[in-house]
Structures are given as C-alpha cells and as structure tokens.
Design an enzyme around this catalytic site. Structure first.
Site, PDB file in Angstrom:
ATOM      1  N   THR A  33      25.672 -18.098   9.740  1.00 60.15           N
ATOM      2  CA  THR A  33      26.551 -18.405   8.617  1.00 60.15           C
ATOM      3  C   THR A  33      25.942 -17.841   7.328  1.00 60.15           C
ATOM      4  O   THR A  33      24.726 -17.858   7.154  1.00 60.15           O
ATOM      5  CB  THR A  33      26.736 -19.922   8.476  1.00 60.15           C
ATOM      6  OG1 THR A  33      27.418 -20.411   9.628  1.00 60.15           O
ATOM      7  CG2 THR A  33      27.541 -20.272   7.231  1.00 60.15           C
ATOM      8  N   GLY A  34      26.804 -17.361   6.434  1.00 58.03           N
ATOM      9  CA  GLY A  34      26.348 -16.833   5.156  1.00 58.03           C
ATOM     10  C   GLY A  34      26.774 -15.395   4.963  1.00 58.03           C
ATOM     11  O   GLY A  34      27.340 -14.768   5.863  1.00 58.03           O
ATOM     12  N   THR A  36      25.074 -12.504   4.611  1.00 58.33           N
ATOM     13  CA  THR A  36      24.458 -11.488   5.457  1.00 58.33           C
ATOM     14  C   THR A  36      24.938 -11.614   6.892  1.00 58.33           C
ATOM     15  O   THR A  36      25.229 -10.607   7.559  1.00 58.33           O
ATOM     16  CB  THR A  36      22.920 -11.594   5.396  1.00 58.33           C
ATOM     17  OG1 THR A  36      22.498 -11.649   4.037  1.00 58.33           O
ATOM     18  CG2 THR A  36      22.275 -10.390   6.063  1.00 58.33           C
ATOM     19  N   LYS A 102      16.475 -22.235   5.527  1.00 58.47           N
ATOM     20  CA  LYS A 102      17.888 -21.952   5.729  1.00 58.47           C
ATOM     21  C   LYS A 102      18.710 -23.161   5.289  1.00 58.47           C
ATOM     22  O   LYS A 102      18.182 -24.238   5.104  1.00 58.47           O
ATOM     23  CB  LYS A 102      18.186 -21.631   7.202  1.00 58.47           C
ATOM     24  CG  LYS A 102      17.618 -20.285   7.646  1.00 58.47           C
ATOM     25  CD  LYS A 102      17.920 -19.968   9.099  1.00 58.47           C
ATOM     26  CE  LYS A 102      19.390 -20.086   9.447  1.00 58.47           C
ATOM     27  NZ  LYS A 102      20.276 -19.283   8.585  1.00 58.47           N
ATOM     28  N   GLY A 103      20.002 -22.935   5.139  1.00 59.23           N
ATOM     29  CA  GLY A 103      20.893 -24.035   4.805  1.00 59.23           C
ATOM     30  C   GLY A 103      21.543 -23.927   3.454  1.00 59.23           C
ATOM     31  O   GLY A 103      22.222 -24.851   3.017  1.00 59.23           O
ATOM     32  N   GLY A 104      21.325 -22.786   2.756  1.00 60.43           N
ATOM     33  CA  GLY A 104      21.986 -22.607   1.475  1.00 60.43           C
ATOM     34  C   GLY A 104      23.493 -22.652   1.579  1.00 60.43           C
ATOM     35  O   GLY A 104      24.181 -23.050   0.642  1.00 60.43           O
ATOM     36  N   GLY A 105      24.004 -22.272   2.748  1.00 58.55           N
ATOM     37  CA  GLY A 105      25.449 -22.317   2.987  1.00 58.55           C
ATOM     38  C   GLY A 105      25.934 -23.641   3.532  1.00 58.55           C
ATOM     39  O   GLY A 105      27.133 -23.806   3.797  1.00 58.55           O
ATOM     40  N   GLU A 111      22.973 -24.388  12.592  1.00 56.09           N
ATOM     41  CA  GLU A 111      22.177 -23.169  12.731  1.00 56.09           C
ATOM     42  C   GLU A 111      20.896 -23.432  13.508  1.00 56.09           C
ATOM     43  O   GLU A 111      20.490 -22.634  14.358  1.00 56.09           O
ATOM     44  CB  GLU A 111      21.856 -22.611  11.340  1.00 56.09           C
ATOM     45  CG  GLU A 111      23.061 -22.008  10.632  1.00 56.09           C
ATOM     46  CD  GLU A 111      22.781 -21.650   9.181  1.00 56.09           C
ATOM     47  OE1 GLU A 111      23.490 -20.786   8.657  1.00 56.09           O
ATOM     48  OE2 GLU A 111      21.850 -22.239   8.586  1.00 56.09           O
TER      49      GLU A 111
END
Length: 262
Positions: A33-34, A36, A102-105, A111
């Site tokens: 996810t995200g 990129t 991770k986890g900004g989204g 994930e």
C-alpha cells in the site's frame, strides 16, 4: 508517460518496475500500500495485460485491492491462499540492516501480516527513505478505539525508559475525526526523532494493553530496491549479503502509467 514524471516519481517508478522481476506466473503475491507500491501494482497490471502474467494478488488495503482489480489482477484474501511467494511493498524509512518503519498510509497491520506470511519481502523505495537511524518518520501504532487515551498515556510512560529522542504522540486524524484503519482501529503516531533500539521498542510496545501492532518491521525485509531519478537502481539483498547496481529504461512510457494514487 514516465518521461513526464517528477524526479521523485521516476525514482519510485524504476524501483517498482525492477521489483516486478521477482514475480513469475503461478505466484501468490502480496501487494503493498502507498504511492510507491501503487507503481508496482500498475507495473504488474501491465504485465498481466501484455504478457498474460498469471498471478494471485493479496492486497494489504482496500485501496490496493481496488487498484489491482481495475488493472485485471486476480485478487484473493490471505485466508484463501494461506501463504505467499513474495510480498512487494514500500517503506517510510529503512536502515542499513533493512529494518523498516511502515504505516504512513494507515495499513501497517495488514502489511505486516502479509509480509510475514511470505517467503520473501521486497521493499521498493527512493533514496530519501534511507536513514542512519529509524525514527525521523513518525512511528505508527495501531490501537483499539476503546480506551485509546489510556493506551496513549501508557505508551508515553513507557517511552521514558526507551532509547528514543522524542516522546510525543498524536492521534492520526482524517479531517476533524479520527483516522480509521481497515480493521476499524485508531493510529497513534509517535514522534521519536531517533530510535536507538528498534527491536526492543517493537517488543515493548506490543505488550501494552490496547496496542494491536506497531509499524516497526524487524528482520522481515529480505531485499530493498532503491530507485533514482536517472533510472539507476540499487539492489540490496540482506540474506545474500550483496549489493548490485543496475539501470532501468525510463523512456518507454506506457499509457497505463497515468500516475498512481497516493
């Protein structure tokens, strides 16, 4: 067209395109996810349409699932496929040991579950995501909504004894209401500035009542592909102990790349 992309998007695109070489027909593939990861999904979609690539994608968010279906990628749940050959995902930060934040989204929980259910995790990133020490990017911690303020207080109290430079935490918002993950949880972003011992912090955070999972990915990533705006990519394989430099053609624009969703 790839030639019309900004430098940062060109870097993301070449990393994403190179990562798709790890995917072969018959594979079960975790789809990250995200921004990129969205490039990667589009690259896989191009191969599905142009080459007849036959894969099953396991998305890590509803956003990724929607994009994959639009591009003709077969989608299934992790419960249906049980185990994955490879997961390809982005990262908000990575260090020299290929530990990640991770986890900004807002999808860190899914994930992490998908990545740990894979034979290999490949991370795609631009060079700006590499750091000497994790923590400049806020660390997401997914919590249950019930008693979240108590959980927040317990986290901040725990951070006093951790090797971090900051201890502020904020509830992630979606306009004027709390951000809700796909699992119906809240996200607390920890502004730590520097994390001296990511492994210890990850273990301690997950022992706090109300915490579901945190965004530290320790000993999960196998390969990082770092993209650059000039088409250069660097492949770092933590298991093989190798670093390889390659060049990706970024001039063969395709109509499918109209630009990924953030």
């Amino acid at each position: 067209m790839t030639t019309e992309l900004s430098p940062i998007d060109r870097a993301k695109f070449v990393a994403a395109r190179r990562s798709c070489d790890y995917v072969e027909s018959g594979m079960r593939v975790g789809l990250g996810t995200g921004s990129t990861a969205a490039w990667m999904v589009r690259c896989l979609g191009e191969r599905v349409q142009a080459e007849g690539l036959d894969i099953i994608g396991v998305p890590t968010s509803s956003r990724t699932a929607d994009l994959a279906r639009q591009l003709g990628i077969r989608v299934a749940s992790l419960d249906e496929v049980k185990w994955l050959d490879v997961t390809i995902d982005g990262a908000d930060e990575f260090d020299s040991n290929l530990n990640l934040i991770k986890g900004g989204g807002g999808a860190a929980l899914q994930e992490k579950i998908v990545a740990t259910a894979s034979d290999r995790m490949v991370v795609i990133a631009d060079a700006a995501k590499e750091v000497r020490a994790l923590g400049a990017f806020p660390l997401p911690v997914e919590t249950v909504p019930f008693g979240w303020q108590t959980t927040q207080a317990l986290i901040e109290e725990t951070l006093v004894n951790m090797d971090v430079m900051g201890r502020e935490s904020t509830l992630r918002m979606n306009d004027d209401v709390p951000f809700i993950t796909d699992e119906g949880n809240y996200v607390l972003d920890l502004h730590l500035n520097r994390i001296g011992n990511p492994r210890q912090l990850s273990l301690v955070l997950n022992q706090i009542p109300g915490v579901v999972e945190n965004g530290l990915f320790i000993d999960i990533c196998d390969v990082v592909i770092v993209g650059h705006s000039d088409g250069a990519v660097e492949l770092r394989d933590i298991n093989a102990g190798t670093v390889a430099d390659e060049q990706i053609d970024i001039l063969d624009g395709d109509n499918i790349f109209a630009g990924p969703e953030a």
